[in-house]
Design a protein around this motif. Structure first.
Motif, short mmCIF file in Angstrom:
data_model
loop_
_atom_site.label_atom_id
_atom_site.label_comp_id
_atom_site.label_asym_id
_atom_site.label_seq_id
_atom_site.Cartn_x
_atom_site.Cartn_y
_atom_site.Cartn_z
N LYS A 157 0.82 -1.22 0.00
CA LYS A 157 0.00 0.00 0.00
C LYS A 157 0.86 1.27 0.00
O LYS A 157 0.56 2.21 -0.75
CB LYS A 157 -0.94 -0.01 1.20
CG LYS A 157 -2.08 -1.01 1.06
CD LYS A 157 -3.04 -0.92 2.24
CE LYS A 157 -4.20 -1.89 2.08
NZ LYS A 157 -5.15 -1.83 3.20
N PRO A 158 1.91 1.36 0.83
CA PRO A 158 2.73 2.57 0.76
C PRO A 158 3.39 2.76 -0.60
O PRO A 158 3.48 3.88 -1.12
CB PRO A 158 3.77 2.35 1.85
CG PRO A 158 3.15 1.39 2.79
CD PRO A 158 2.34 0.47 1.92
N GLN A 159 3.87 1.68 -1.22
CA GLN A 159 4.50 1.77 -2.53
C GLN A 159 3.48 2.24 -3.58
O GLN A 159 3.81 3.04 -4.48
CB GLN A 159 5.08 0.41 -2.92
CG GLN A 159 6.25 -0.06 -2.10
CD GLN A 159 5.82 -0.77 -0.82
OE1 GLN A 159 4.67 -0.63 -0.36
NE2 GLN A 159 6.74 -1.56 -0.23
N LEU A 160 2.26 1.71 -3.43
CA LEU A 160 1.21 2.11 -4.38
C LEU A 160 0.86 3.58 -4.21
O LEU A 160 0.67 4.32 -5.19
CB LEU A 160 -0.02 1.23 -4.18
CG LEU A 160 -1.17 1.43 -5.18
CD1 LEU A 160 -0.71 1.16 -6.59
CD2 LEU A 160 -2.37 0.55 -4.81
N ALA A 161 0.78 4.09 -2.98
CA ALA A 161 0.44 5.50 -2.73
C ALA A 161 1.53 6.42 -3.27
O ALA A 161 1.26 7.48 -3.85
CB ALA A 161 0.24 5.73 -1.23
N LYS A 162 2.83 5.99 -3.07
CA LYS A 162 3.92 6.80 -3.60
C LYS A 162 3.89 6.85 -5.11
O LYS A 162 4.12 7.93 -5.72
CB LYS A 162 5.25 6.26 -3.12
CG LYS A 162 6.46 7.06 -3.62
CD LYS A 162 7.76 6.49 -3.14
CE LYS A 162 8.93 7.39 -3.58
NZ LYS A 162 8.95 7.61 -5.02
N ALA A 163 3.61 5.74 -5.74
CA ALA A 163 3.55 5.73 -7.20
C ALA A 163 2.44 6.64 -7.70
O ALA A 163 2.58 7.35 -8.72
CB ALA A 163 3.36 4.30 -7.69
N GLN A 164 1.31 6.63 -7.02
CA GLN A 164 0.20 7.50 -7.43
C GLN A 164 0.57 8.98 -7.24
O GLN A 164 0.25 9.82 -8.08
CB GLN A 164 -1.04 7.14 -6.61
CG GLN A 164 -1.64 5.78 -6.97
CD GLN A 164 -2.76 5.38 -6.02
OE1 GLN A 164 -2.87 5.91 -4.92
NE2 GLN A 164 -3.58 4.41 -6.44
N ALA A 165 1.23 9.30 -6.11
CA ALA A 165 1.64 10.69 -5.87
C ALA A 165 2.67 11.13 -6.88
O ALA A 165 2.64 12.28 -7.37
CB ALA A 165 2.19 10.81 -4.45
N ASP A 166 3.61 10.23 -7.25
CA ASP A 166 4.60 10.58 -8.27
C ASP A 166 3.94 10.85 -9.60
O ASP A 166 4.36 11.77 -10.34
CB ASP A 166 5.62 9.44 -8.40
CG ASP A 166 6.54 9.34 -7.19
OD1 ASP A 166 6.60 10.33 -6.42
OD2 ASP A 166 7.18 8.29 -7.02
N LEU A 167 2.91 10.13 -9.91
CA LEU A 167 2.21 10.35 -11.18
C LEU A 167 1.50 11.71 -11.18
O LEU A 167 1.53 12.44 -12.17
CB LEU A 167 1.21 9.23 -11.44
CG LEU A 167 0.38 9.36 -12.73
CD1 LEU A 167 1.30 9.43 -13.94
CD2 LEU A 167 -0.62 8.23 -12.84
#
Length: 420
Positions: A196-206
């Motif tokens: 979940k943290p990795q997914l949230a970071k990827a979304q924020a980077d996008l």
């Protein structure tokens, strides 16, 4: 006998004595002076007597002429009746016209500024003083090389972020599949295990990459300076080849030509004669040229310099037609004011100081009346109509003759002669 005198010797014989005339005594001269004084006194008295006689003779002659003159012809004085011109007091509906002046200015005016830095590489045909342009028309271009590079980098960053998000989503899906095969639920696992943290970071980077791409695209578009509205260029401040900086370099003064406004001063009496809520029509004049406008609003403030209220006149499409209305032009303004159903309009020459007028009665006598003035301008004074039963010294009745001529020696009730 006398002795002989020898030669050369002086004679000693005394000469015979001379005979002297006897001197006049004072007693002899005094009677002569007295006679001279007496003669002079007699001559003076004779002169006075002659003068007195002449005066008496002249007085007698004058008295005789007065007493014997014929009696004068006595002409009785003729009475002079002043001749006056009159106007008839006729009540009717009248509309006030408020006349004032003001300067034309554009309703929308702005200074274009550069939002990006660079060198001006192109200017449009309308980018000159007085140039006309349409909304969206290119006015000038700034070198966009650096902004194309930034845009390309932002696109690459977005693609990288999208890839990272897709990878994070795939990893999370694999973890959930593995847990399902082991018979474990997602609630029994940690967020880190579930990615979940990795997914949230990827979304924020996008999202950050998308924002950077939007900013790069906006900066690229800002290298093309376009017109925000239909209008004209008032003044050009830069030219081809000049370097400009973001937010700090003004490019040109421009204004919209769809509407113009005129700020006009109004006195308290003039403002009271206007219905602002109705937005009445206004006529603009400059010599023989006229334009139509309307009263839009009042500023709601009185100028401290002249204690006048300011109002705004709007003119649509001021530069269309055969005679364009130029910005900065000084024009006369005539505003249609309130309409009164029954008032008497008199020329200014009929109104005396103190708001009074003189009326010629049916017996050709002059009477003074007090007036209730509603409105006055350069040529006309509007007064209320006096109704039957009012004070005879106040107001005007319908059909009465109002004197237009200023009588030099006026007395109440004097007789006059009405002439055309």
């Amino acid at each position: 006998m006398h002795e002989a005198q020898e030669p050369g010797q002086a004679s000693t014989t005394p000469a015979p004595a001379q005979t002297l005339a006897p001197a006049k005594s004072p007693a002899v001269a005094r009677p002569t002076v007295h006679r001279l004084h007496e003669a002079s006194r007699r001559r003076r008295w004779l002169f006075l007597l002659c003068l007195l006689g002449l005066t008496l003779a002249c007085a007698a002659a004058a008295a005789w002429m007065v007493l014997t003159r014929p009696p004068p012809n006595v002409v009785p004085p003729s009475s002079v009746v002043p001749k006056v011109r009159v106007t008839t007091a006729l009540p009717r509906a009248s509309t006030i016209t408020v006349a004032t002046r003001g300067t034309v200015r554009p309703r929308t005016r702005t200074t274009l500024s550069s939002q990006v830095s660079g060198t001006i590489t192109k200017v449009g045909p309308a980018f000159e003083a007085g140039g006309r342009f349409q909304a969206g028309e290119l006015l000038l271009e700034i070198d966009a090389t650096n902004y194309y590079a930034s845009f390309a980098q932002a696109e690459a960053q977005k693609a990288t972020a999208q890839l990272a998000l897709a990878q994070a989503q795939a990893d999370a899906a694999n973890i959930r599949s593995d847990l399902s095969e082991l018979g474990l639920s997602a609630g029994q696992s940690s967020d880190l295990l579930l990615r979940k943290p990795q997914l949230a970071k990827a979304q924020a980077d996008l999202r950050a990459a998308e924002a950077a791409l939007f900013q790069a695209k906006t900066n690229l578009e800002r290298t093309r300076v376009t017109a925000p509205f239909d209008g004209r260029v008032n003044r050009v401040l830069v030219n081809l080849g000049q370097a400009v900086s973001a937010g700090g370099t003004p490019l040109a003064d421009i204004y919209a030509n769809d509407q113009a406004e005129i700020e006009i001063p109004l006195s308290r009496a003039e403002a009271a004669g206007i219905d602002f809520a109705a937005k009445p029509p206004a006529l603009l004049r400059d010599g023989e040229s006229t334009w139509n406008g309307r009263l839009d609003r009042s500023t709601g403030m009185i100028d401290e310099r002249d204690r006048m209220l300011r109002a705004i006149i709007l003119v649509d499409q001021p530069q269309s037609g055969a005679t364009p209305l130029q910005m900065g032009q000084f024009v006369g303004v005539e505003i249609q004011g309130k309409t009164y159903p029954s008032v008497i309009s008199l020329p200014r020459s009929a109104v005396l100081p103190g708001d009074k007028a003189r009326v010629v009665t049916t017996k050709n006598k002059l009477e003074t009346r007090s007036l209730d003035v509603i409105w006055r301008d350069v040529n006309t004074v509007m007064v209320r109509n006096a109704f039957a039963g009012n004070d005879s010294t106040s107001g005007l009745q319908s059909g009465e003759q109002v004197c237009l001529t200023r009588v030099g020696f006026f007395t109440e009730g004097m007789e006059v002669e009405v002439v055309p």
